[in-house]
Design a protein around this motif. Structure first.
Motif, PDB file in Angstrom:
ATOM      1  N   SER A 107      -5.887 -17.012   5.827  1.00  0.00           N
ATOM      2  CA  SER A 107      -4.963 -17.771   4.983  1.00  0.00           C
ATOM      3  C   SER A 107      -5.301 -19.254   4.934  1.00  0.00           C
ATOM      4  N   LYS A 108      -6.050 -19.735   5.920  1.00  0.00           N
ATOM      5  CA  LYS A 108      -6.437 -21.142   5.945  1.00  0.00           C
ATOM      6  C   LYS A 108      -7.769 -21.389   5.249  1.00  0.00           C
ATOM      7  N   LYS A 109      -8.494 -20.296   4.945  1.00  0.00           N
ATOM      8  CA  LYS A 109      -9.836 -20.442   4.363  1.00  0.00           C
ATOM      9  C   LYS A 109      -9.889 -20.185   2.865  1.00  0.00           C
ATOM     10  N   VAL A 110      -8.953 -19.385   2.340  1.00  0.00           N
ATOM     11  CA  VAL A 110      -9.062 -18.966   0.937  1.00  0.00           C
ATOM     12  C   VAL A 110      -7.739 -19.154   0.218  1.00  0.00           C
ATOM     13  N   ASN A 111      -7.832 -19.181  -1.107  1.00  0.00           N
ATOM     14  CA  ASN A 111      -6.653 -19.312  -1.963  1.00  0.00           C
ATOM     15  C   ASN A 111      -6.179 -17.977  -2.509  1.00  0.00           C
ATOM     16  N   LEU A 112      -7.116 -17.031  -2.628  1.00  0.00           N
ATOM     17  CA  LEU A 112      -6.802 -15.755  -3.274  1.00  0.00           C
ATOM     18  C   LEU A 112      -7.578 -14.639  -2.586  1.00  0.00           C
ATOM     19  N   VAL A 113      -6.927 -13.478  -2.452  1.00  0.00           N
ATOM     20  CA  VAL A 113      -7.554 -12.316  -1.822  1.00  0.00           C
ATOM     21  C   VAL A 113      -7.487 -11.122  -2.765  1.00  0.00           C
ATOM     22  N   PHE A 114      -8.621 -10.453  -2.952  1.00  0.00           N
ATOM     23  CA  PHE A 114      -8.671  -9.167  -3.639  1.00  0.00           C
ATOM     24  C   PHE A 114      -8.657  -8.065  -2.584  1.00  0.00           C
ATOM     25  N   PHE A 115      -7.791  -7.093  -2.753  1.00  0.00           N
ATOM     26  CA  PHE A 115      -7.786  -5.912  -1.889  1.00  0.00           C
ATOM     27  C   PHE A 115      -8.533  -4.784  -2.594  1.00  0.00           C
ATOM     28  N   ALA A 116      -9.702  -4.429  -2.067  1.00  0.00           N
ATOM     29  CA  ALA A 116     -10.471  -3.295  -2.578  1.00  0.00           C
ATOM     30  C   ALA A 116     -10.419  -2.178  -1.540  1.00  0.00           C
ATOM     31  N   THR A 117      -9.212  -1.885  -1.108  1.00  0.00           N
ATOM     32  CA  THR A 117      -8.976  -0.951  -0.014  1.00  0.00           C
ATOM     33  C   THR A 117      -8.412   0.365  -0.548  1.00  0.00           C
ATOM     34  N   PRO A 118      -8.482   1.430   0.244  1.00  0.00           N
ATOM     35  CA  PRO A 118      -7.773   2.657  -0.132  1.00  0.00           C
ATOM     36  C   PRO A 118      -6.264   2.417  -0.131  1.00  0.00           C
ATOM     37  N   SER A 119      -5.523   3.365  -0.688  1.00  0.00           N
ATOM     38  CA  SER A 119      -4.062   3.276  -0.627  1.00  0.00           C
ATOM     39  C   SER A 119      -3.600   3.274   0.829  1.00  0.00           C
ATOM     40  N   ASN A 120      -2.407   2.710   1.023  1.00  0.00           N
ATOM     41  CA  ASN A 120      -1.746   2.672   2.329  1.00  0.00           C
ATOM     42  C   ASN A 120      -2.376   1.675   3.300  1.00  0.00           C
TER      43      ASN A 120
END
Length: 345
Positions: free
Chosen positions: A65-78
């Motif tokens: 949270s201190k390094k980036v402004n935005l996160v993409f989640f390319a994860t499986p469900s759950n």
């Protein structure tokens, strides 16, 4: 803008990396993979050597949270439902490519996904990222539920007709076909070469988890209950989604009238292309791109509207639309980083 990908080894992640590498306003600084901590991204994907030269990391929410402004989640469900809320609370924008925030009912999520849902507060604040339809809501969002691949093609094809009440709500049949990359990169017997080559299979009849997603947003746009009969098929190609949609017309309309209506509806949507009468799109014609191509046919003999909608499942159906949503959220050119022609042949 500094961005991260969580879930760095899947096909969605490598497509995000491909487009972010050429993005004029965003820099991919962090790739998170619990299973490949310390491994170079190019070891997993050698075709990215000399393009993305960084090692993947394990997840530390506070540090991220201190390094980036935005996160993409390319994860499986759950997965994202347990991580994204903490990042949102730290002021990080999250775009989730899984289905964890697409449904606003915990009971419905439990029924279709077979696992407990995210907390209701986050289901309520998540904005559905169908870029062409919910652009204004996306601009104000901090948590985006990126649409599924089948729903993207289906909803873009159906919503204009639903909004204008051209079709009846209980007559909709969606015949969907996907390439094998839609099953992900994990090993699975049904998509082994000898099982899939020269073969086509229908699967998950009546129980596919994209059904409630389609029905939720068709009902929203119709302001009335909408149900769909959806049959998905897997076909022996790597990429692509084709949905062929059938619905009863409520009133007489000509071919030229409905084409003109769709052209006007999507006139400010640079990634939706409405075909002229007689031109039917194929999946190869959007391969590797963020386009959705739509053909319409008024069948006077049967009184039905037939819609053919094609996308690349990994781009417009996943990574490309996620980046398009990032562009909209930041008031950047919607095509930034995505203005590439389809790969053909």
């Amino acid at each position: 803008m500094k961005v991260a990908i969580i879930g760095g080894t899947g096909y969605g992640a490598v497509e995000l990396a491909r487009f972010l590498q050429g993005h004029p306003y965003a820099e991919l600084t962090t790739i998170i993979s619990h299973s490949q901590d310390g491994v170079s991204f190019s070891e997993v994907y050698p075709h990215m050597a000399e393009i993305i030269d960084q090692s993947m990391e394990s997840l530390d929410v506070e540090a991220l949270s201190k390094k980036v402004n935005l996160v993409f989640f390319a994860t499986p469900s759950n997965v994202s439902k347990d991580i994204a809320p903490a990042l949102v609370e730290q002021g990080v924008t999250c775009i989730d490519l899984s289905g964890d925030f697409r449904l606003d009912s915990p009971l419905l999520y439990q029924t279709w996904y077979g696992a407990p849902a995210a907390e209701q507060d986050y289901l309520d604040q998540a904005v559905y990222g169908l870029s062409e339809i919910y652009r204004q809501e996306i601009k104000e969002a901090k948590l985006i539920a990126n649409p599924g691949c089948y729903p993207t093609a289906t909803l873009l094809g159906l919503i204009p007709a639903i909004q204008e009440k051209f079709i009846t709500h209980q007559s909709i049949i969606v015949d969907g076909k996907t390439g094998v990359s839609g099953a992900g990169r994990g090993l699975s017997l049904p998509v082994h070469f000898s099982e899939m080559n020269d073969n086509t299979k229908a699967y998950k009849l009546g129980v596919h988890k994209h059904i409630p997603e389609m029905e939720r947003f068709l009902t929203k746009e119709a302001k009335d209950s909408v149900q769909v009969n959806f049959t998905p098929h897997i076909v022996p190609m790597t990429r692509g989604i084709m949905t062929t949609i059938y619905a009863d017309l409520q009133e007489e309309i000509t071919q030229s009238e409905i084409e003109a209506f769709y052209q006007a509806f999507y006139q400010n949507a640079p990634f939706v292309r409405i075909r002229k009468s007689g031109s039917i799109p194929s999946t190869k014609e959007v391969y590797g791109s963020n386009y959705c191509d739509i053909a319409l046919h008024v069948d006077k003999r049967t009184g039905k509207l037939i819609i053919v909608s094609v996308i690349d499942n990994l781009v417009k159906g996943a990574a490309g639309q996620a980046i398009q949503n990032m562009n909209i959220m930041n008031d950047w050119d919607e095509m930034a980083g995505l203005n590439v022609a389809p790969i053909y042949p």
